[in-house]
Design a protein around this motif. Structure first.
Motif, PDB file in Angstrom:
ATOM      1  N   MET A 150       0.755  -1.232  -0.048  1.00 28.65           N
ATOM      2  CA  MET A 150       0.024  -0.022  -0.056  1.00 28.65           C
ATOM      3  C   MET A 150       0.684   1.241  -0.136  1.00 28.65           C
ATOM      4  SD  MET A 150      -3.126  -0.840  -0.329  1.00 28.65           S
ATOM      5  CE  MET A 150      -3.879   0.504   0.096  1.00 28.65           C
ATOM      6  N   THR A 151       2.033   1.226  -0.006  1.00 29.50           N
ATOM      7  CA  THR A 151       2.984   2.359  -0.248  1.00 29.50           C
ATOM      8  C   THR A 151       2.750   2.807  -1.837  1.00 29.50           C
ATOM      9  OG1 THR A 151       4.951   0.978  -0.104  1.00 29.50           O
ATOM     10  CG2 THR A 151       4.354   2.116   1.910  1.00 29.50           C
ATOM     11  N   ALA A 152       3.448   4.105  -1.935  1.00 29.45           N
ATOM     12  CA  ALA A 152       3.220   4.474  -3.336  1.00 29.45           C
ATOM     13  C   ALA A 152       3.982   3.713  -4.475  1.00 29.45           C
ATOM     14  CB  ALA A 152       3.782   5.984  -3.284  1.00 29.45           C
ATOM     15  N   GLY A 153       5.236   3.299  -4.504  1.00 22.76           N
ATOM     16  CA  GLY A 153       5.823   2.464  -5.193  1.00 22.76           C
ATOM     17  C   GLY A 153       5.342   0.966  -5.531  1.00 22.76           C
ATOM     18  N   ALA A 154       5.077   0.539  -4.161  1.00 21.95           N
ATOM     19  CA  ALA A 154       4.256  -0.895  -4.154  1.00 21.95           C
ATOM     20  C   ALA A 154       2.960  -0.650  -4.868  1.00 21.95           C
ATOM     21  CB  ALA A 154       4.058  -1.512  -2.740  1.00 21.95           C
ATOM     22  N   LEU A 155       1.981   0.297  -4.448  1.00 24.11           N
ATOM     23  CA  LEU A 155       0.922   0.482  -5.229  1.00 24.11           C
ATOM     24  C   LEU A 155       0.993   0.744  -6.780  1.00 24.11           C
ATOM     25  CD1 LEU A 155      -1.136   2.595  -2.916  1.00 24.11           C
ATOM     26  CD2 LEU A 155      -1.735   0.410  -3.613  1.00 24.11           C
ATOM     27  N   ALA A 156       2.019   1.431  -7.263  1.00 23.45           N
ATOM     28  CA  ALA A 156       2.157   1.512  -8.864  1.00 23.45           C
ATOM     29  C   ALA A 156       2.514   0.463  -9.311  1.00 23.45           C
ATOM     30  CB  ALA A 156       3.309   2.483  -8.921  1.00 23.45           C
ATOM     31  N   ALA A 157       2.912  -0.928  -8.609  1.00 20.37           N
ATOM     32  CA  ALA A 157       3.318  -2.064  -9.185  1.00 20.37           C
ATOM     33  C   ALA A 157       2.243  -2.801  -9.198  1.00 20.37           C
ATOM     34  CB  ALA A 157       4.611  -2.660  -8.691  1.00 20.37           C
ATOM     35  N   SER A 158       1.010  -2.572  -8.467  1.00 17.24           N
ATOM     36  CA  SER A 158      -0.054  -3.600  -8.298  1.00 17.24           C
ATOM     37  C   SER A 158      -1.161  -3.289  -9.440  1.00 17.24           C
ATOM     38  CB  SER A 158      -0.593  -3.082  -6.989  1.00 17.24           C
ATOM     39  OG  SER A 158       0.299  -3.628  -5.837  1.00 17.24           O
ATOM     40  N   GLY A 188      -4.268  -2.422  -9.130  1.00 22.04           N
ATOM     41  CA  GLY A 188      -5.288  -1.474  -9.180  1.00 22.04           C
ATOM     42  C   GLY A 188      -4.804  -0.204  -9.379  1.00 22.04           C
ATOM     43  N   ALA A 189      -3.400   0.074  -9.916  1.00 20.55           N
ATOM     44  CA  ALA A 189      -2.588   1.381 -10.019  1.00 20.55           C
ATOM     45  C   ALA A 189      -3.746   2.358 -10.935  1.00 20.55           C
ATOM     46  CB  ALA A 189      -1.171   1.378 -10.432  1.00 20.55           C
ATOM     47  N   SER A 190      -3.850   3.438 -10.837  1.00 17.39           N
ATOM     48  CA  SER A 190      -4.280   4.599 -11.451  1.00 17.39           C
ATOM     49  C   SER A 190      -3.380   5.449 -12.321  1.00 17.39           C
ATOM     50  CB  SER A 190      -5.367   5.376 -10.778  1.00 17.39           C
ATOM     51  OG  SER A 190      -4.811   5.882  -9.741  1.00 17.39           O
ATOM     52  N   ASP A 191      -2.153   5.761 -11.590  1.00 17.18           N
ATOM     53  CA  ASP A 191      -1.460   6.530 -12.044  1.00 17.18           C
ATOM     54  C   ASP A 191       0.076   5.565 -12.640  1.00 17.18           C
ATOM     55  OD1 ASP A 191       0.512   8.570 -12.805  1.00 17.18           O
ATOM     56  OD2 ASP A 191       0.889   8.950 -10.822  1.00 17.18           O
ATOM     57  N   VAL A 192      -0.084   5.325 -13.806  1.00 19.73           N
ATOM     58  CA  VAL A 192       0.778   4.066 -14.090  1.00 19.73           C
ATOM     59  C   VAL A 192       2.086   4.704 -14.536  1.00 19.73           C
ATOM     60  CG1 VAL A 192       1.088   1.980 -15.799  1.00 19.73           C
ATOM     61  CG2 VAL A 192      -1.148   2.893 -15.065  1.00 19.73           C
ATOM     62  N   ARG A 193       3.140   3.994 -13.591  1.00 15.46           N
ATOM     63  CA  ARG A 193       4.450   4.377 -13.952  1.00 15.46           C
ATOM     64  C   ARG A 193       5.364   3.048 -14.253  1.00 15.46           C
ATOM     65  NH1 ARG A 193       5.152   8.830  -9.137  1.00 15.46           N
ATOM     66  NH2 ARG A 193       3.495  10.191  -9.701  1.00 15.46           N
ATOM     67  N   VAL A 194       4.616   2.068 -14.466  1.00 20.13           N
ATOM     68  CA  VAL A 194       5.385   0.626 -14.536  1.00 20.13           C
ATOM     69  C   VAL A 194       4.599  -0.102 -15.858  1.00 20.13           C
ATOM     70  CG1 VAL A 194       5.319  -1.743 -13.290  1.00 20.13           C
ATOM     71  CG2 VAL A 194       5.517   0.530 -12.055  1.00 20.13           C
ATOM     72  N   THR A 195       5.280  -0.771 -16.418  1.00 18.18           N
ATOM     73  CA  THR A 195       4.979  -1.579 -17.616  1.00 18.18           C
ATOM     74  C   THR A 195       4.153  -2.801 -17.300  1.00 18.18           C
ATOM     75  OG1 THR A 195       6.600  -1.033 -19.032  1.00 18.18           O
ATOM     76  CG2 THR A 195       5.613  -2.733 -19.910  1.00 18.18           C
ATOM     77  N   ARG A 196       2.971  -2.863 -17.527  1.00 14.95           N
ATOM     78  CA  ARG A 196       1.972  -3.894 -17.068  1.00 14.95           C
ATOM     79  C   ARG A 196       2.219  -5.038 -18.116  1.00 14.95           C
ATOM     80  NH1 ARG A 196       0.929  -2.859 -12.256  1.00 14.95           N
ATOM     81  NH2 ARG A 196       0.483  -1.011 -13.007  1.00 14.95           N
ATOM     82  N   LEU A 197       2.147  -6.160 -17.458  1.00 16.30           N
ATOM     83  CA  LEU A 197       2.282  -7.284 -18.616  1.00 16.30           C
ATOM     84  C   LEU A 197       1.056  -8.505 -18.184  1.00 16.30           C
ATOM     85  CD1 LEU A 197       6.188  -7.884 -18.150  1.00 16.30           C
ATOM     86  CD2 LEU A 197       4.985  -7.065 -20.175  1.00 16.30           C
ATOM     87  N   PRO A 198       0.741  -9.214 -19.149  1.00 17.38           N
ATOM     88  CA  PRO A 198      -0.258  -9.997 -18.815  1.00 17.38           C
ATOM     89  C   PRO A 198       0.012 -11.337 -17.711  1.00 17.38           C
ATOM     90  CG  PRO A 198       0.302 -10.644 -20.996  1.00 17.38           C
ATOM     91  CD  PRO A 198       1.100  -9.185 -20.505  1.00 17.38           C
TER      92      PRO A 198
END
Length: 459
Positions: free
Chosen positions: A157-165, A167-177
């Motif tokens: 639930m911290t910022a970096g961990a959320l960005a990689a989860s 449910g992220a809305s502010d996407v800074r991580v490449t999402r793979l299937p």
């Protein structure tokens, strides 16, 4: 331990007052307290006793934290020994006999290829703190910034961990299937679906116009927990290891919930034979107390002194409890036991599905089990083959479970997966009681005349 049926509920005024004051004073962000309005006062093993005198079988286990259940004797004895010794309870990152014993026991359980050349960083007390440390580590070691993560992931639930989860809305991580048999993103499932997912990953990394520069690392869960109890196929896991190794991308395995025997192996990566570059560990490693670490290949240890710290990274009581827990699981073969008993429970639940069309899928590994609930009378959505999820039914099933003295959690994309995370000390008798109570709850929720389905119709 014999299973005790819950006594009739008769909440005293004091009990109701505690719940009322919690609702008035605690944050609106509280979660478990909303769906589980109980006031625990005593606990042992699988059983929790509430202030109202009712007893519950706890298949949440502190979200997987309680590998040995509540107040296991070996854990209590380890804590008592430290308290009676006069040892300091707070030591920052100083060396102590308690820390040395914990690190030695932890390394003895790790995949040998990693343990023989590993470093450990003690982090803040939560798993999300360790995830943040892992991201910082690989960025420091590679000089790169981006990260690869997967749909459905949950890393904290911290910022970096959320960005990689997921449910992220502010996407800074490449999402793979992430490959799934049920609700496969490609509508295929099985080995072919996993191969396509792996191929997608390769294309993203190798296509100079994909918009994804070589990342600092890839993070994955060997079994997605909050994402709906989705085990990663072993072949796909090995392919991710090959893809990252050939491109010098550190592979981070998030074993916060899957570790310490939960999936039928001491660490879930062992099912596939994959040795990651970084392992993120928390929950059960503290023996019910807060503790989080990362263990990683020594080549990645490029940090300068003070590059990562945390005031509460020296939790002596947690280290003592963790050492006792790790040793007890290892010495008593509880991981193997979890694999056997978990397979038996999965078989029972799949047999149950034959009589309950609302069970869309049963899946899991070891004692990390999920039952996805659907609306079987509604048409599949978005051209898929599976009925739509039924979150209203899932809530009803959870409530009916609680009425029958069974604590379960909901997870998955639409919170429609009933999750079972019982302690590894679960007996055959208790496992049968859990399945029976869940079956009764399912029947009661299905036949409720006032239940409204996810699509809005009345059944």
């Amino acid at each position: 331990m014999a299973v005790t049926e819950p006594a009739p509920a008769a909440p005293p005024a004091a009990y109701e007052g505690i719940l009322r004051r919690q609702a008035m004073r605690e944050s609106a962000a509280r979660t478990y307290a909303r769906s589980l309005p109980i006031v625990p006062v005593r606990a042992r093993g699988l059983t929790i006793e509430g202030a109202d005198g009712r007893r519950y079988l706890d298949c949440l286990s502190g979200a997987g934290t309680l590998a040995l259940g509540h107040n296991h004797p070996v854990v209590l004895e380890a804590i008592k020994k430290v308290l009676d010794s006069g040892a300091p309870l707070h030591v920052l990152d100083l060396a102590t006999p308690v820390k040395d014993a914990f690190t030695t026991e932890l390394f003895a359980t790790l995949p040998a290829e990693l343990a023989d050349n590993a470093r450990i960083q003690f982090c803040g007390p939560a798993g999300t703190d360790a995830v943040e440390a892992a991201f910082k580590l690989v960025r420091s070691a590679t000089g790169r910034d981006g990260l690869l993560a997967f749909t459905g992931a949950y890393h904290g639930m911290t910022a970096g961990a959320l960005a990689a989860s997921g449910g992220a809305s502010d996407v800074r991580v490449t999402r793979l299937p992430f490959p799934q048999d049920y609700r496969c993103p490609f509508g295929i499932g099985g080995e072919r679906g996993a191969r396509i997912a792996a191929r997608w990953t390769e294309t993203v990394l190798d296509d100079p116009k994909s918009g994804t520069p070589t990342p600092a690392g890839m993070i994955l869960e060997p079994v997605q927990g909050e994402g709906g109890v989705n085990p990663a196929p072993d072949g796909w896991m090995r392919r991710m290891r090959e893809i990252t190794a050939s491109r010098s991308i550190p592979l981070i395995a998030d074993e916060v919930q899957t570790g310490v025997g939960r999936t039928g192996a001491f660490w879930a990566v062992e099912h596939s034979g994959v040795v990651p570059d970084v392992m993120v560990l928390s929950k059960a490693i503290g023996g019910s107390l807060p503790l989080a670490v990362i263990v990683y290949r020594s080549e990645l240890d490029t940090w300068q002194p003070g590059a990562h710290a945390g005031t509460f990274r020296g939790n002596q009581l947690a280290m003592a409890a963790g050492t006792a827990t790790l040793a007890h699981v290892r010495e008593n073969g509880l991981a193997e036991r979890a694999g056997v008993l978990g397979a038996r429970m999965l078989a029972s639940l799949r047999a149950l599905a034959a009589h309950h069309p609302c069970i869309g899928d049963v899946r899991g590994r070891g004692l990390m089990i999920g039952v996805e609930l659907v609306d079987p009378e509604a048409a599949p959505v978005d051209g898929g083959n599976e009925p739509p999820p039924d979150p209203v039914l899932a809530v009803a099933v959870q409530q009916e479970c609680l009425r029958r003295g069974l604590i379960v959690e909901l997870g998955g994309r639409h919170s429609t997966v009933v999750r079972l995370l019982p302690p590894l000390t679960l007996t055959d008798e208790q496992a049968t009681a859990v399945i029976d109570r869940l079956a009764d709850a399912m029947a009661a929720a299905e036949h409720s005349p006032h239940r409204r389905t996810a699509t809005g119709s009345i059944r």
